[in-house]
Motif scaffolding. Structure first.
Motif, PDB file in Angstrom:
ATOM      1  N   LEU A  91       0.912  -1.238  -0.207  1.00 62.90           N
ATOM      2  CA  LEU A  91       0.130   0.036  -0.005  1.00 62.90           C
ATOM      3  C   LEU A  91       0.804   1.331  -0.041  1.00 62.90           C
ATOM      4  CD1 LEU A  91      -2.753  -0.824   2.505  1.00 62.90           C
ATOM      5  CD2 LEU A  91      -2.877  -0.794  -0.037  1.00 62.90           C
ATOM      6  N   GLU A  92       2.054   1.085   0.747  1.00 61.18           N
ATOM      7  CA  GLU A  92       2.974   2.466   0.563  1.00 61.18           C
ATOM      8  C   GLU A  92       3.456   2.858  -0.678  1.00 61.18           C
ATOM      9  OE1 GLU A  92       7.034   2.347   2.635  1.00 61.18           O
ATOM     10  OE2 GLU A  92       5.901   3.315   4.232  1.00 61.18           O
ATOM     11  N   SER A  93       3.824   1.568  -1.490  1.00 68.04           N
ATOM     12  CA  SER A  93       4.309   1.865  -2.713  1.00 68.04           C
ATOM     13  C   SER A  93       3.188   2.409  -3.618  1.00 68.04           C
ATOM     14  CB  SER A  93       4.588   0.315  -3.292  1.00 68.04           C
ATOM     15  OG  SER A  93       5.769  -0.040  -2.678  1.00 68.04           O
ATOM     16  N   LEU A  94       1.928   1.890  -3.561  1.00 68.56           N
ATOM     17  CA  LEU A  94       0.639   2.584  -4.179  1.00 68.56           C
ATOM     18  C   LEU A  94       0.799   4.021  -3.785  1.00 68.56           C
ATOM     19  CD1 LEU A  94      -1.596   2.095  -6.198  1.00 68.56           C
ATOM     20  CD2 LEU A  94      -3.037   1.373  -3.874  1.00 68.56           C
ATOM     21  N   GLN A  95       0.843   4.390  -2.597  1.00 67.24           N
ATOM     22  CA  GLN A  95       0.567   5.722  -2.189  1.00 67.24           C
ATOM     23  C   GLN A  95       1.517   6.658  -2.888  1.00 67.24           C
ATOM     24  OE1 GLN A  95       0.756   4.952   2.093  1.00 67.24           O
ATOM     25  NE2 GLN A  95      -1.536   4.829   2.303  1.00 67.24           N
ATOM     26  N   VAL A  96       3.012   5.980  -2.807  1.00 71.28           N
ATOM     27  CA  VAL A  96       4.151   6.806  -3.259  1.00 71.28           C
ATOM     28  C   VAL A  96       3.812   7.118  -4.670  1.00 71.28           C
ATOM     29  CG1 VAL A  96       6.545   6.592  -3.971  1.00 71.28           C
ATOM     30  CG2 VAL A  96       5.779   6.026  -1.584  1.00 71.28           C
ATOM     31  N   ALA A  97       3.248   6.054  -5.463  1.00 72.44           N
ATOM     32  CA  ALA A  97       3.160   5.909  -6.874  1.00 72.44           C
ATOM     33  C   ALA A  97       1.943   7.391  -7.331  1.00 72.44           C
ATOM     34  CB  ALA A  97       2.674   4.737  -7.464  1.00 72.44           C
ATOM     35  N   VAL A  98       1.047   7.392  -6.444  1.00 72.43           N
ATOM     36  CA  VAL A  98      -0.188   8.077  -6.715  1.00 72.43           C
ATOM     37  C   VAL A  98       0.223   9.673  -6.281  1.00 72.43           C
ATOM     38  CG1 VAL A  98      -2.421   9.059  -5.653  1.00 72.43           C
ATOM     39  CG2 VAL A  98      -2.143   6.566  -6.115  1.00 72.43           C
ATOM     40  N   TRP A  99       0.999   9.945  -5.411  1.00 71.08           N
ATOM     41  CA  TRP A  99       1.310  11.310  -4.805  1.00 71.08           C
ATOM     42  C   TRP A  99       2.545  11.609  -5.856  1.00 71.08           C
ATOM     43  CZ3 TRP A  99      -0.407  15.538  -2.910  1.00 71.08           C
ATOM     44  CH2 TRP A  99      -1.588  15.234  -1.889  1.00 71.08           C
ATOM     45  N   GLY A 100       3.307  10.570  -6.224  1.00 70.53           N
ATOM     46  CA  GLY A 100       4.535  11.111  -7.215  1.00 70.53           C
ATOM     47  C   GLY A 100       3.997  11.426  -8.410  1.00 70.53           C
ATOM     48  N   THR A 101       2.880  10.750  -9.063  1.00 68.84           N
ATOM     49  CA  THR A 101       2.137  11.161 -10.086  1.00 68.84           C
ATOM     50  C   THR A 101       1.521  12.629 -10.246  1.00 68.84           C
ATOM     51  OG1 THR A 101       1.688   8.941 -10.795  1.00 68.84           O
ATOM     52  CG2 THR A 101       0.433  10.544 -12.022  1.00 68.84           C
ATOM     53  N   LEU A 102       0.841  12.738  -8.812  1.00 67.46           N
ATOM     54  CA  LEU A 102      -0.064  13.968  -8.866  1.00 67.46           C
ATOM     55  C   LEU A 102       0.925  15.282  -8.623  1.00 67.46           C
ATOM     56  CD1 LEU A 102      -2.655  15.604  -8.176  1.00 67.46           C
ATOM     57  CD2 LEU A 102      -2.253  14.966  -5.725  1.00 67.46           C
ATOM     58  N   LEU A 103       2.053  14.989  -8.018  1.00 63.34           N
ATOM     59  CA  LEU A 103       2.944  16.167  -7.985  1.00 63.34           C
ATOM     60  C   LEU A 103       3.659  16.385  -9.393  1.00 63.34           C
ATOM     61  CD1 LEU A 103       4.730  15.751  -4.352  1.00 63.34           C
ATOM     62  CD2 LEU A 103       2.937  17.414  -4.866  1.00 63.34           C
ATOM     63  N   GLY A 104       3.910  15.425  -9.925  1.00 64.00           N
ATOM     64  CA  GLY A 104       4.455  15.470 -11.339  1.00 64.00           C
ATOM     65  C   GLY A 104       3.585  16.308 -12.230  1.00 64.00           C
ATOM     66  N   VAL A 105       2.337  16.010 -12.335  1.00 62.60           N
ATOM     67  CA  VAL A 105       1.336  16.530 -13.016  1.00 62.60           C
ATOM     68  C   VAL A 105       1.580  18.244 -12.373  1.00 62.60           C
ATOM     69  CG1 VAL A 105      -1.244  17.046 -13.625  1.00 62.60           C
ATOM     70  CG2 VAL A 105      -0.107  14.904 -13.447  1.00 62.60           C
ATOM     71  N   VAL A 153      17.012  10.609  -0.615  1.00 67.15           N
ATOM     72  CA  VAL A 153      17.497  10.082   0.794  1.00 67.15           C
ATOM     73  C   VAL A 153      18.412  10.566   1.393  1.00 67.15           C
ATOM     74  CG1 VAL A 153      18.272   7.746   1.274  1.00 67.15           C
ATOM     75  CG2 VAL A 153      16.272   7.768  -0.231  1.00 67.15           C
ATOM     76  N   ALA A 154      19.500  11.231   0.754  1.00 60.78           N
ATOM     77  CA  ALA A 154      20.789  11.509   1.338  1.00 60.78           C
ATOM     78  C   ALA A 154      20.364  13.094   1.748  1.00 60.78           C
ATOM     79  CB  ALA A 154      21.929  11.543   0.151  1.00 60.78           C
ATOM     80  N   ALA A 155      19.312  13.506   1.087  1.00 55.45           N
ATOM     81  CA  ALA A 155      18.971  15.143   1.521  1.00 55.45           C
ATOM     82  C   ALA A 155      17.886  14.958   2.733  1.00 55.45           C
ATOM     83  CB  ALA A 155      18.576  15.787   0.230  1.00 55.45           C
ATOM     84  N   ILE A 156      16.790  14.169   2.696  1.00 54.51           N
ATOM     85  CA  ILE A 156      15.778  14.100   3.753  1.00 54.51           C
ATOM     86  C   ILE A 156      15.675  12.907   4.582  1.00 54.51           C
ATOM     87  CG2 ILE A 156      14.486  15.795   1.996  1.00 54.51           C
ATOM     88  CD1 ILE A 156      12.619  13.354   1.453  1.00 54.51           C
ATOM     89  N   GLY A 157      16.560  11.866   4.389  1.00 49.25           N
ATOM     90  CA  GLY A 157      16.625  10.800   4.980  1.00 49.25           C
ATOM     91  C   GLY A 157      15.614   9.634   4.265  1.00 49.25           C
ATOM     92  N   LEU A 158      15.516   8.400   4.819  1.00 45.93           N
ATOM     93  CA  LEU A 158      15.178   7.303   4.355  1.00 45.93           C
ATOM     94  C   LEU A 158      13.591   7.404   4.545  1.00 45.93           C
ATOM     95  CD1 LEU A 158      17.154   4.512   6.030  1.00 45.93           C
ATOM     96  CD2 LEU A 158      17.222   5.104   3.795  1.00 45.93           C
ATOM     97  N   PRO A 218       9.453   6.892   2.525  1.00 44.22           N
ATOM     98  CA  PRO A 218       8.544   7.062   1.097  1.00 44.22           C
ATOM     99  C   PRO A 218       8.388   8.341   0.580  1.00 44.22           C
ATOM    100  CG  PRO A 218       7.295   6.760   2.977  1.00 44.22           C
ATOM    101  CD  PRO A 218       8.388   6.645   3.552  1.00 44.22           C
ATOM    102  N   PHE A 219       8.793   9.451   1.438  1.00 44.40           N
ATOM    103  CA  PHE A 219       8.875  10.916   0.812  1.00 44.40           C
ATOM    104  C   PHE A 219       9.702  11.082  -0.346  1.00 44.40           C
ATOM    105  CE2 PHE A 219       8.972  15.602   1.423  1.00 44.40           C
ATOM    106  CZ  PHE A 219       8.205  15.778   0.476  1.00 44.40           C
ATOM    107  N   ALA A 220      10.918  10.432  -0.216  1.00 45.94           N
ATOM    108  CA  ALA A 220      11.916  10.472  -1.069  1.00 45.94           C
ATOM    109  C   ALA A 220      11.509   9.854  -2.344  1.00 45.94           C
ATOM    110  CB  ALA A 220      13.264   9.934  -0.275  1.00 45.94           C
ATOM    111  N   GLY A 221      10.980   8.675  -2.234  1.00 47.40           N
ATOM    112  CA  GLY A 221      10.391   8.227  -3.490  1.00 47.40           C
ATOM    113  C   GLY A 221       9.411   9.009  -4.010  1.00 47.40           C
ATOM    114  N   VAL A 222       8.383   9.744  -3.381  1.00 48.23           N
ATOM    115  CA  VAL A 222       7.539  10.728  -4.002  1.00 48.23           C
ATOM    116  C   VAL A 222       8.148  11.628  -4.818  1.00 48.23           C
ATOM    117  CG1 VAL A 222       5.473  12.182  -3.359  1.00 48.23           C
ATOM    118  CG2 VAL A 222       5.569  10.129  -2.314  1.00 48.23           C
ATOM    119  N   LEU A 223       9.120  12.464  -4.005  1.00 46.73           N
ATOM    120  CA  LEU A 223       9.854  13.548  -4.671  1.00 46.73           C
ATOM    121  C   LEU A 223      10.608  13.022  -6.189  1.00 46.73           C
ATOM    122  CD1 LEU A 223      11.436  15.394  -1.579  1.00 46.73           C
ATOM    123  CD2 LEU A 223       9.270  16.026  -3.126  1.00 46.73           C
TER     124      LEU A 223
END
Length: 267
Positions: free
Chosen positions: A77-91, A135-140, A142-147
């Motif tokens: 579910l976390e991977s799905l959430q990362v994908a959704v928010w990564g897409t939304l912020l990309g738009v 990951v190096a900038a903000i730490g480990l 899912p938010f790093a994956g979203v960005l």
């Protein structure tokens, strides 16, 4: 085959160099492919010798461990959430930029070329590299994956959004401009109705791609099911690894099915 068709087939290639040019081009392609094969160390014997080891790895993965599913639902579910928010912020990032990257809407050629290069840079860096940076900038987490998905996705979405606007019918735009309609109304009534189906199709395709990528970003500490996959392999728990792979495949197949259905509806 008729004589005319035979003459058409045997007719020498058009152009300054004729058959010599075609032969030289074919030779250059073969040399390039040979050079690429040497650099990538393509070796059929190594592949053949590695088949027993691959088979042994597959045997160790069987049967998948169903009990490991209890540990995977949250990372999935976390991977799905990362994908959704990564897409939304990309738009969100791509929308303000794409107008300047469209040749027919950009204020000037300089802005057009500069924006295009920015989009090229954004999508030219792989998501995993971006994830490592964040990951190096903000730490480990899912938010790093979203960005990472957002930055890379914005480069791709911005390019496709701009190209869709370049292909629109200019007639309605000229009519609005001649009537003195402002740029915002011109966009909402002249541009948006023409590009919206293509935009939505591109967005859902990007969401489908991000679902795949989000399962991999966990391998570098950016959250999601990829972390569990790498951990199970490092601990030699190959049956758990098989369960992770099956869950990832199920996520990708479902995302592909939903994306295909939605894109079929909006066409």
């Amino acid at each position: 085959m008729s004589i005319g068709s035979l003459q058409l087939v045997l007719r020498p290639p058009q152009g300054r160099f004729g058959w010599w040019g075609v032969s030289f081009l074919a030779l250059a392609i073969l040399v390039f492919l040979w050079w690429a094969a040497l650099g990538s160390q393509i070796n059929a014997s190594n592949l053949w010798n590695g088949i027993p080891y691959m088979w042994d790895f597959l045997v160790r993965m069987m049967p998948p461990n169903p009990e490991f599913l209890e540990r995977l639902w949250k990372p999935a579910l976390e991977s799905l959430q990362v994908a959704v928010w990564g897409t939304l912020l990309g738009v969100v990032i791509a929308l303000p930029v794409c107008f300047f990257a469209a040749r027919n809407l950009s204020p000037s050629p300089l802005i057009y070329h500069a924006t295009r290069q920015i989009l090229n840079c954004m999508r030219g860096i792989n998501e995993i590299i971006l994830a490592l940076i964040f990951v190096a900038a903000i730490g480990l987490g899912p938010f790093a994956g979203v960005l990472a998905l957002a930055i890379h996705g914005a480069g791709m979405l911005g390019k496709f959004f701009a190209e869709a606007m370049e292909d629109i019918d200019e007639g309605p735009l000229e009519a609005f401009r001649s009537a003195g309609v402002g740029p915002f109304k011109t966009f909402f009534f002249g541009v948006l109705p023409q590009v919206l189906p293509a935009w939505l199709g591109t967005i859902f395709y990007r969401l489908e791609t991000n679902v795949r990528q989000s399962t991999v970003l966990g391998m570098v500490g950016a959250g999601g099911i990829g972390f569990e996959l790498v951990s199970s392999m490092k601990l030699f728990k190959y049956q758990d690894t098989a369960t992770c792979i099956l869950v990832i495949l199920a996520m990708v197949l479902i995302a592909d099915l939903v994306s295909s259905r939605v894109r079929a509806l909006i066409r």
